[in-house]
Write a protein that holds these residues in place. Structure first.
Motif, PDB file in Angstrom:
ATOM      1  N   THR A   1       0.837  -1.210   0.000  1.00  0.00           N
ATOM      2  CA  THR A   1       0.000   0.000   0.000  1.00  0.00           C
ATOM      3  C   THR A   1       0.868   1.254   0.000  1.00  0.00           C
ATOM      4  O   THR A   1       0.619   2.192  -0.767  1.00  0.00           O
ATOM      5  CB  THR A   1      -0.931   0.005   1.232  1.00  0.00           C
ATOM      6  OG1 THR A   1      -1.742  -1.168   1.193  1.00  0.00           O
ATOM      7  CG2 THR A   1      -1.817   1.232   1.247  1.00  0.00           C
TER       8      THR A   1
ATOM      9  N   SER B   1       3.943   1.555  -1.022  1.00  0.00           N
ATOM     10  CA  SER B   1       4.658   1.661  -2.288  1.00  0.00           C
ATOM     11  C   SER B   1       3.750   2.192  -3.396  1.00  0.00           C
ATOM     12  O   SER B   1       4.157   3.065  -4.173  1.00  0.00           O
ATOM     13  CB  SER B   1       5.222   0.297  -2.678  1.00  0.00           C
ATOM     14  OG  SER B   1       5.976   0.392  -3.851  1.00  0.00           O
ATOM     15  N   VAL B   2       2.526   1.684  -3.454  1.00  0.00           N
ATOM     16  CA  VAL B   2       1.567   2.164  -4.471  1.00  0.00           C
ATOM     17  C   VAL B   2       1.230   3.626  -4.221  1.00  0.00           C
ATOM     18  O   VAL B   2       1.175   4.433  -5.164  1.00  0.00           O
ATOM     19  CB  VAL B   2       0.295   1.285  -4.476  1.00  0.00           C
ATOM     20  CG1 VAL B   2      -0.813   1.914  -5.309  1.00  0.00           C
ATOM     21  CG2 VAL B   2       0.617  -0.111  -4.991  1.00  0.00           C
ATOM     22  N   PHE B   3       1.001   3.980  -2.964  1.00  0.00           N
ATOM     23  CA  PHE B   3       0.680   5.371  -2.639  1.00  0.00           C
ATOM     24  C   PHE B   3       1.830   6.305  -3.029  1.00  0.00           C
ATOM     25  O   PHE B   3       1.614   7.349  -3.650  1.00  0.00           O
ATOM     26  CB  PHE B   3       0.358   5.521  -1.149  1.00  0.00           C
ATOM     27  CG  PHE B   3       0.164   6.948  -0.730  1.00  0.00           C
ATOM     28  CD1 PHE B   3      -1.005   7.622  -1.049  1.00  0.00           C
ATOM     29  CD2 PHE B   3       1.161   7.623  -0.033  1.00  0.00           C
ATOM     30  CE1 PHE B   3      -1.177   8.945  -0.682  1.00  0.00           C
ATOM     31  CE2 PHE B   3       0.997   8.940   0.337  1.00  0.00           C
ATOM     32  CZ  PHE B   3      -0.178   9.611   0.014  1.00  0.00           C
TER      33      PHE B   3
ATOM     34  N   ARG C   1       4.158   5.785  -5.194  1.00  0.00           N
ATOM     35  CA  ARG C   1       4.313   5.811  -6.643  1.00  0.00           C
ATOM     36  C   ARG C   1       3.267   6.722  -7.286  1.00  0.00           C
ATOM     37  O   ARG C   1       3.574   7.508  -8.180  1.00  0.00           O
ATOM     38  CB  ARG C   1       4.182   4.393  -7.198  1.00  0.00           C
ATOM     39  CG  ARG C   1       4.349   4.261  -8.665  1.00  0.00           C
ATOM     40  CD  ARG C   1       5.766   4.146  -9.174  1.00  0.00           C
ATOM     41  NE  ARG C   1       6.543   3.155  -8.476  1.00  0.00           N
ATOM     42  CZ  ARG C   1       7.843   3.291  -8.230  1.00  0.00           C
ATOM     43  NH1 ARG C   1       8.492   4.352  -8.645  1.00  0.00           N
ATOM     44  NH2 ARG C   1       8.495   2.375  -7.576  1.00  0.00           N
ATOM     45  N   ALA C   2       2.023   6.648  -6.809  1.00  0.00           N
ATOM     46  CA  ALA C   2       0.939   7.439  -7.396  1.00  0.00           C
ATOM     47  C   ALA C   2       1.024   8.913  -6.991  1.00  0.00           C
ATOM     48  O   ALA C   2       0.785   9.800  -7.812  1.00  0.00           O
ATOM     49  CB  ALA C   2      -0.409   6.864  -6.972  1.00  0.00           C
ATOM     50  N   ALA C   3       1.365   9.155  -5.738  1.00  0.00           N
ATOM     51  CA  ALA C   3       1.330  10.531  -5.244  1.00  0.00           C
ATOM     52  C   ALA C   3       2.627  11.305  -5.510  1.00  0.00           C
ATOM     53  O   ALA C   3       2.573  12.501  -5.827  1.00  0.00           O
ATOM     54  CB  ALA C   3       1.036  10.536  -3.737  1.00  0.00           C
TER      55      ALA C   3
ATOM     56  N   ASN D   1       5.522   9.884  -7.319  1.00  0.00           N
ATOM     57  CA  ASN D   1       6.356   9.248  -8.324  1.00  0.00           C
ATOM     58  C   ASN D   1       7.662   8.739  -7.696  1.00  0.00           C
ATOM     59  O   ASN D   1       8.747   8.888  -8.240  1.00  0.00           O
ATOM     60  CB  ASN D   1       6.651  10.178  -9.499  1.00  0.00           C
ATOM     61  CG  ASN D   1       7.117   9.413 -10.722  1.00  0.00           C
ATOM     62  OD1 ASN D   1       6.846   8.216 -10.835  1.00  0.00           O
ATOM     63  ND2 ASN D   1       7.811  10.086 -11.614  1.00  0.00           N
TER      64      ASN D   1
ATOM     65  N   GLY E   1       9.021   5.649  -4.439  1.00  0.00           N
ATOM     66  CA  GLY E   1       8.723   4.306  -3.959  1.00  0.00           C
ATOM     67  C   GLY E   1       9.584   3.945  -2.770  1.00  0.00           C
ATOM     68  O   GLY E   1      10.451   4.703  -2.355  1.00  0.00           O
TER      69      GLY E   1
END
Length: 171
Positions: free
Chosen positions: A25, A27-29, A31-33, A35, A37
């Protein structure tokens, strides 16, 4: 004592699953917010998955909760079902033995060589190898104790498969 160790291994597997969820979670956050990780996410996830899968094997074995196909064996007499259960457990002992040997060799090699994963954190390889060896070893030990206990039960004239368990599965 063994049940307490198995409970500890199960608790550690739960922590690994929670850690997996938090790590993925996060890592995805990131990456999305942003860019960005978490460094070496793939390596950490791979190692936590080993813990999540292998550590609770002894408890699953104790509960006889492994995947089974019993459409033919349920048609056989209870005594035959008991012997099939013991045979399956004994086969499991033989099947896990090479894994324990290979796991031991891998742990020894990894510790001796000081191997690590290439990445930003240079994480060592030995913890995942040790977790695998511990999980498989306790599963093997639990299987051995179950085979001995099941043989004693059958020799005493009892049944390994309890009538209450039979009723629960047929409902």
């Amino acid at each position: 004592m063994l049940r307490r160790v198995e409970k500890l291994l199960l608790d550690l597997a739960v922590v690994a699953v929670v850690g997996l969820g938090v790590l993925i979670t996060g890592s995805v956050f990131l990456r999305a917010a942003f860019n960005s990780g978490i460094p070496d996410t793939i390596v950490i996830v791979r190692e936590l998955m080993v813990a999540a899968i292998v550590l609770p094997l002894a408890v699953a074995t104790l509960d006889r909760a492994h995947i089974v196909v019993e459409f033919l064996s349920k048609l056989m007499p209870l005594r035959v079902q008991d012997w099939l259960l013991v045979g399956g457990s004994a086969f499991g002992l033989f099947a896990l033995s090479p894994l324990i040997y290979a796991g031991w060799r891998e742990v020894a090699h990894t510790v001796d060589s000081g191997a690590f994963f290439f990445g930003q954190l240079n994480l060592p390889k030995w913890p995942g190898r040790v977790v695998f060896l511990v999980g498989i070893s306790f599963c093997w030990l639990r299987l051995l104790l179950m085979v001995i206990g099941d043989l004693r039960t059958i020799r005493a004239g009892g049944s390994v498969i309890s009538p209450a368990h039979e009723h629960e599965e047929s409902v």
